[in-house]
Motif scaffolding. Sequence first.
Motif, short mmCIF file in Angstrom:
data_model
loop_
_atom_site.label_atom_id
_atom_site.label_comp_id
_atom_site.label_asym_id
_atom_site.label_seq_id
_atom_site.Cartn_x
_atom_site.Cartn_y
_atom_site.Cartn_z
N MET A 1 1.07 -1.17 0.15
CA MET A 1 -0.03 0.08 0.16
C MET A 1 1.09 1.30 -0.20
SD MET A 1 -3.12 1.25 0.19
CE MET A 1 -3.99 0.01 0.19
N LEU A 2 0.34 2.46 -0.63
CA LEU A 2 1.26 3.48 -0.70
C LEU A 2 0.41 4.74 -0.45
CD1 LEU A 2 3.63 4.94 -2.00
CD2 LEU A 2 2.62 4.81 -4.08
N SER A 3 1.02 5.36 0.04
CA SER A 3 0.09 6.81 0.54
C SER A 3 0.83 8.06 -0.04
CB SER A 3 0.02 7.13 2.11
OG SER A 3 -0.41 8.28 2.43
N VAL A 4 -0.08 8.71 -0.60
CA VAL A 4 0.76 10.16 -1.51
C VAL A 4 -0.07 11.34 -0.79
CG1 VAL A 4 0.71 11.12 -3.78
CG2 VAL A 4 0.90 8.70 -3.51
N ARG A 5 0.57 12.33 -0.68
CA ARG A 5 -0.05 13.43 -0.09
C ARG A 5 0.03 14.61 -1.53
NH1 ARG A 5 1.34 14.75 5.65
NH2 ARG A 5 2.10 12.64 6.21
N LEU A 6 -0.94 14.99 -1.90
CA LEU A 6 -1.44 15.82 -2.93
C LEU A 6 -1.70 17.19 -2.26
CD1 LEU A 6 -4.19 13.65 -4.53
CD2 LEU A 6 -1.91 13.60 -5.16
N THR A 7 -1.31 18.36 -3.05
CA THR A 7 -1.74 19.57 -2.69
C THR A 7 -3.29 19.77 -2.89
OG1 THR A 7 -1.66 20.53 -5.01
CG2 THR A 7 0.70 20.25 -3.93
N ALA A 8 -3.52 20.86 -2.17
CA ALA A 8 -5.19 21.02 -2.03
C ALA A 8 -5.56 21.22 -3.58
CB ALA A 8 -5.31 22.30 -1.20
N GLU A 9 -4.90 21.95 -4.49
CA GLU A 9 -5.28 22.02 -5.75
C GLU A 9 -5.30 20.65 -6.51
OE1 GLU A 9 -3.88 24.51 -9.75
OE2 GLU A 9 -2.77 24.89 -8.11
N GLN A 10 -4.36 19.91 -6.33
CA GLN A 10 -4.18 18.63 -7.00
C GLN A 10 -5.56 17.83 -6.56
OE1 GLN A 10 -0.37 17.54 -5.64
NE2 GLN A 10 0.35 17.76 -7.78
N ASP A 11 -5.90 17.76 -5.26
CA ASP A 11 -6.88 17.07 -4.61
C ASP A 11 -8.14 17.47 -5.24
OD1 ASP A 11 -7.94 14.95 -3.02
OD2 ASP A 11 -8.65 16.37 -1.72
N ALA A 12 -8.33 18.79 -5.41
CA ALA A 12 -9.51 19.33 -5.63
C ALA A 12 -9.84 19.00 -7.17
CB ALA A 12 -9.68 21.03 -5.64
N MET A 13 -8.81 19.08 -8.23
CA MET A 13 -9.03 18.75 -9.34
C MET A 13 -9.17 17.35 -9.81
SD MET A 13 -5.60 20.94 -11.00
CE MET A 13 -6.06 20.42 -12.51
N LEU A 14 -8.44 16.63 -8.82
CA LEU A 14 -8.76 15.09 -9.01
C LEU A 14 -10.25 14.87 -8.49
CD1 LEU A 14 -7.65 12.22 -9.69
CD2 LEU A 14 -6.57 12.29 -7.43
N GLU A 15 -10.55 15.29 -7.66
CA GLU A 15 -12.15 14.98 -7.01
C GLU A 15 -13.02 15.68 -8.20
OE1 GLU A 15 -14.89 13.93 -4.70
OE2 GLU A 15 -12.88 13.88 -4.05
N ARG A 16 -12.72 16.46 -8.46
CA ARG A 16 -13.77 17.17 -9.60
C ARG A 16 -13.75 16.03 -10.88
NH1 ARG A 16 -13.66 22.76 -13.07
NH2 ARG A 16 -15.47 22.42 -14.30
N LEU A 17 -12.61 15.90 -11.24
CA LEU A 17 -12.60 14.87 -12.50
C LEU A 17 -13.26 13.52 -11.96
CD1 LEU A 17 -11.45 14.01 -15.19
CD2 LEU A 17 -9.39 13.38 -14.19
N ALA A 18 -13.15 13.03 -10.81
CA ALA A 18 -13.70 11.73 -10.39
C ALA A 18 -15.36 11.91 -10.40
CB ALA A 18 -13.11 11.40 -9.04
N ARG A 19 -15.75 12.90 -9.88
CA ARG A 19 -16.92 13.21 -9.67
C ARG A 19 -17.77 13.40 -10.98
NH1 ARG A 19 -16.48 17.39 -6.69
NH2 ARG A 19 -16.81 18.99 -8.15
N GLU A 20 -17.29 14.09 -11.85
CA GLU A 20 -17.81 14.28 -13.21
C GLU A 20 -17.90 13.30 -14.24
OE1 GLU A 20 -16.00 17.76 -14.86
OE2 GLU A 20 -16.83 19.36 -13.31
N THR A 21 -16.91 12.29 -13.85
CA THR A 21 -16.73 11.11 -14.90
C THR A 21 -17.44 9.94 -14.29
OG1 THR A 21 -14.64 10.53 -13.94
CG2 THR A 21 -14.83 11.89 -16.03
N GLY A 22 -17.74 9.71 -12.79
CA GLY A 22 -18.15 8.54 -12.03
C GLY A 22 -16.91 7.77 -11.85
N ARG A 23 -15.68 8.05 -12.02
CA ARG A 23 -14.68 7.16 -11.60
C ARG A 23 -14.24 7.54 -10.35
NH1 ARG A 23 -13.20 3.27 -15.78
NH2 ARG A 23 -13.95 3.96 -17.66
N SER A 24 -13.21 6.49 -9.82
CA SER A 24 -12.70 7.04 -8.52
C SER A 24 -11.36 7.88 -8.68
CB SER A 24 -12.42 5.76 -8.01
OG SER A 24 -11.33 4.79 -8.48
#
Length: 68
Positions: A1-24
């Motif tokens: 298992m690996l843990s990665v720390r994202l910047t707030a901006e990276q996390d927000a962009m990733l969250e938006r992409l996941a939400r808009e596409t229905g992918r994790s």
Amino acid sequence: MLSVRLTAEQDAMLERLARETGRSKSYYVKRALDDFLADRADYLLAIAALEREEPRYSAAEVRRELGL
């Protein structure tokens, strides 16, 4: 298992992409890592070939040789 720390901006962009596409978010992180690792492997193979001073051909030479 690996843990990665994202910047707030990276996390927000990733969250938006996941939400808009229905992918994790994990889906996109895995895809990005796969792409990076493949590109890095190609780069290292090319560097190794250059260091061995193997013959090199330009794109024009390859097209000419193949009759394209």
